[in-house]
Design an enzyme around this catalytic site. Structure first.
Site, PDB file in Angstrom:
ATOM      1  N   GLY A   1      16.770  -2.773   9.446  1.00 55.36           N
ATOM      2  CA  GLY A   1      16.312  -1.462   9.254  1.00 55.36           C
ATOM      3  C   GLY A   1      15.533  -1.081  10.500  1.00 55.36           C
ATOM      4  N   PRO A   2      14.823   0.322  10.437  1.00 51.21           N
ATOM      5  CG  PRO A   2      14.743   2.381  10.036  1.00 51.21           C
ATOM      6  CD  PRO A   2      14.905   1.240   9.260  1.00 51.21           C
ATOM      7  N   PRO A   3      12.486  -0.022  13.138  1.00 48.94           N
ATOM      8  CG  PRO A   3      12.284   0.136  15.530  1.00 48.94           C
ATOM      9  CD  PRO A   3      12.950   0.813  14.413  1.00 48.94           C
TER      10      PRO A   3
ATOM     11  CE  LYS B   1      13.480  -5.024  10.912  1.00 50.86           C
ATOM     12  NZ  LYS B   1      12.812  -3.715  10.949  1.00 50.86           N
TER      13      LYS B   1
ATOM     14  CG  HIS C   1       5.954  27.885  23.810  1.00 55.08           C
ATOM     15  ND1 HIS C   1       7.022  27.876  24.376  1.00 55.08           N
ATOM     16  CD2 HIS C   1       6.011  26.752  22.909  1.00 55.08           C
ATOM     17  CE1 HIS C   1       7.699  26.963  24.148  1.00 55.08           C
ATOM     18  NE2 HIS C   1       7.056  26.126  23.276  1.00 55.08           N
ATOM     19  CD  GLU C   2       2.701  25.169  20.653  1.00 59.23           C
ATOM     20  OE1 GLU C   2       3.302  24.709  19.500  1.00 59.23           O
ATOM     21  OE2 GLU C   2       3.172  24.565  21.813  1.00 59.23           O
TER      22      GLU C   2
ATOM     23  CG  HIS D   1       7.217  26.442  18.319  1.00 58.78           C
ATOM     24  ND1 HIS D   1       8.444  26.476  18.369  1.00 58.78           N
ATOM     25  CD2 HIS D   1       6.725  25.784  19.484  1.00 58.78           C
ATOM     26  CE1 HIS D   1       8.984  25.959  19.670  1.00 58.78           C
ATOM     27  NE2 HIS D   1       7.765  25.722  20.289  1.00 58.78           N
TER      28      HIS D   1
END
Length: 508
Positions: free
Chosen positions: A93-95, A99, A311-312, A315
């Site tokens: 699985g992802p880091p 695990k 700019h923000e 978004h």
């Protein structure tokens, strides 16, 4: 005086002997000067303090591993029925999903000795040393039965053979395969391995009789994240206003290691403020620190602040108007990490599937900042480089991986060199450009039609530098959200965005 033939005879007789003696001398001196390394000591680690109570957010994996714990506790009970414990268990699985913690919990719950090794430590400079270390690891574990051998980052030695010319790596893998075939399955010796790259492992490792059981350890859901936060705040004094359930909803997609880091950062923020308890603001700052990066001390010019603010605001405006995008939690023009400003979108629920329209909406939000710069200042800057890179990644995945184009919709097109024609590559490039252009047109439409809201968001950002969710809801009150249809964007037949009822309630 000796004759010439006598000298020649002496040289022929003794020169080779002298040369060999000098060669042996230099080899001896070289070996003496080389650093001597003793064989790495292999001994069990202490894992008895880790139990199932310390593992949260991985209920499926815990259920699978609970059988192994019972096997290690009482192997005779299973052997009487002819059952055999899996020789090898692969956690993939992802880091950061826990695990290693799961493997230690199995050892702690079963009382077995825990031998932990990173597969990278088997990769030696000299051929044969990695294989020898594998043999010593299994030999020591057999002496301490019941025992668990945990091999982290298995892909360091378990990659498909023939994928490189590293004979030492292949020798080490071969020895691991031999050792796993060589011990019996009496239930008192189990090999657990962890890997982030299941698809790169050699098929011989994954066949029955070796790593029989493969368990996916995925990032936790919202309930799992709340349990993980409870585990990591167990020893921390929390104020009454700390709401871990809300924090769990705000951290969608984060793994257990990220949540542990957030709890630690929150404690550091509280200590800096010389408080005796952690408050909700500490966790909010910690999430911002982990997600957006550390606050930078770089000073922006007034023109740069204005560009970043618009700019923000671009978004945020697009995100508020499109229903397929997570709502904006915070906007800031305070530089953090490598970003001069950022818009923080936090999902209200976990999502595992996205439609074509939702992905285009996501690209629309990413391009909203660049479009706002063009409309307001008549020019573009380098500040949108990361946005453009993410748009390229999304559009490429939509065409290559999800077949969401208009010309290539029935199959996933292979990305390997000789398996596609030049015409197919041209079609893919055209499709990607078409998706990006569609997103840019949508962003332009939203910003032009709601220029007044864009100006208000940017003005408030320049005044306060940071806008929280209640401020955004107040500014966007009365606007209607859009959704994408066959004819482009249209207004959603739903309630307009409402202002917050009060400061405290609206902040949710």
């Amino acid at each position: 005086m000796p004759e010439w033939y006598e000298i020649e005879s002496w040289i022929i007789t003794w020169a080779p002997i002298i040369f060999m003696g000098l060669l042996v001398f230099f080899i001896y001196r070289t070996m003496k000067l080389m650093p001597r390394t003793k064989p790495q000591q292999i001994k069990p680690e202490s894992a008895s303090s880790i139990s199932w109570e310390d593992v949260a957010g991985a209920d499926e994996a815990k259920a699978e591993l609970a059988e192994v714990v019972e096997f290690l506790r009482d192997p005779k009970r299973f052997a009487a029925l002819g059952a055999k414990v899996p020789k090898g268990i692969l956690l993939h699985g992802p880091p950061g999903t826990g695990k290693t913690l799961l493997a230690k919990a199995v050892a702690g719950e079963s009382g077995a000795q825990f031998f932990s090794q990173s597969a990278a430590s088997f990769v030696e400079m000299f051929a044969g040393l990695g294989a020898a270390r594998i043999r010593r690891l299994f030999a020591e574990a057999r002496k301490e039965r019941p025992a668990i051998i945990f091999i982290d980052e298995l892909d360091a030695v378990g990659a498909r053979r023939g994928s490189d010319n590293n004979s030492e790596r292949e020798q080490t893998l071969n020895q691991l395969l031999v050792e796993m075939d060589g011990f019996d399955s009496a239930g008192d010796l189990v090999v657990i391995a962890a890997s982030n790259l299941l698809e790169k492992l050699d098929p011989a490792l994954l066949r029955p009789g070796r790593f029989d059981r493969q368990i996916l350890v995925s990032p936790p859901g919202v309930a799992g994240r709340e349990e993980i936060l409870k585990v990591h705040t167990r020893s921390k004094p929390l104020a009454s206003n700390c709401d871990l359930a809300t924090l769990a909803r705000q951290t969608s997609g984060l793994a257990g290691a990220d949540l542990a880091n957030i709890c630690n950062e929150a404690a550091i923020f509280a200590a800096r403020a010389r408080r005796t308890q952690l408050v909700q603001a500490d966790f909010d700052d910690a999430v911002e620190r982990v997600v957006a990066g550390m606050q930078s001390r770089r000073a922006l010019t007034e023109h740069e602040r204005r560009v970043v603010a618009w700019h923000e605001a671009g978004h945020a405006l697009c995100a508020e108007l499109l229903p397929g995008v997570d709502r904006v939690h915070k906007i800031s023009i305070v530089p953090r990490g490598s970003a001069l400003g950022y818009t923080l979108n936090l999902p209200e629920e976990d999502r595992y599937l996205k439609t074509r329209e939702e992905l285009i909406d996501h690209m629309t939000v990413l391009l909203g900042g660049r479009v706002a710069e063009e409309i307001v200042f008549g020019a573009v800057t380098t500040g949108a480089s990361n946005d453009l890179q993410r748009v390229a990644e999304i559009s490429r995945s939509m065409i290559h991986d999800y077949a969401m184009g208009t010309s290539i919709t029935s199959r996933k097109v292979s990305a390997h060199g000789g398996e596609v024609s030049d015409r197919t590559r041209e079609l893919r490039d055209e499709e990607q450009q078409h998706l990006a252009d569609e997103a840019k047109r949508a962003a332009t439409k939203l910003i032009v039609e709601h220029r007044d809201k864009l100006e208000e968001l940017a003005a408030q950002l320049l005044r306060n530098e940071v806008l929280e969710r209640p401020d955004i809801e107040r500014i966007m009150a009365g606007t209607q959200r859009f959704r994408r249809g066959a004819g482009g964007l249209r207004v959603v037949a739903a309630e307009p965005v409402q202002p917050p009822v009060s400061g405290a309630e609206g902040a949710s």
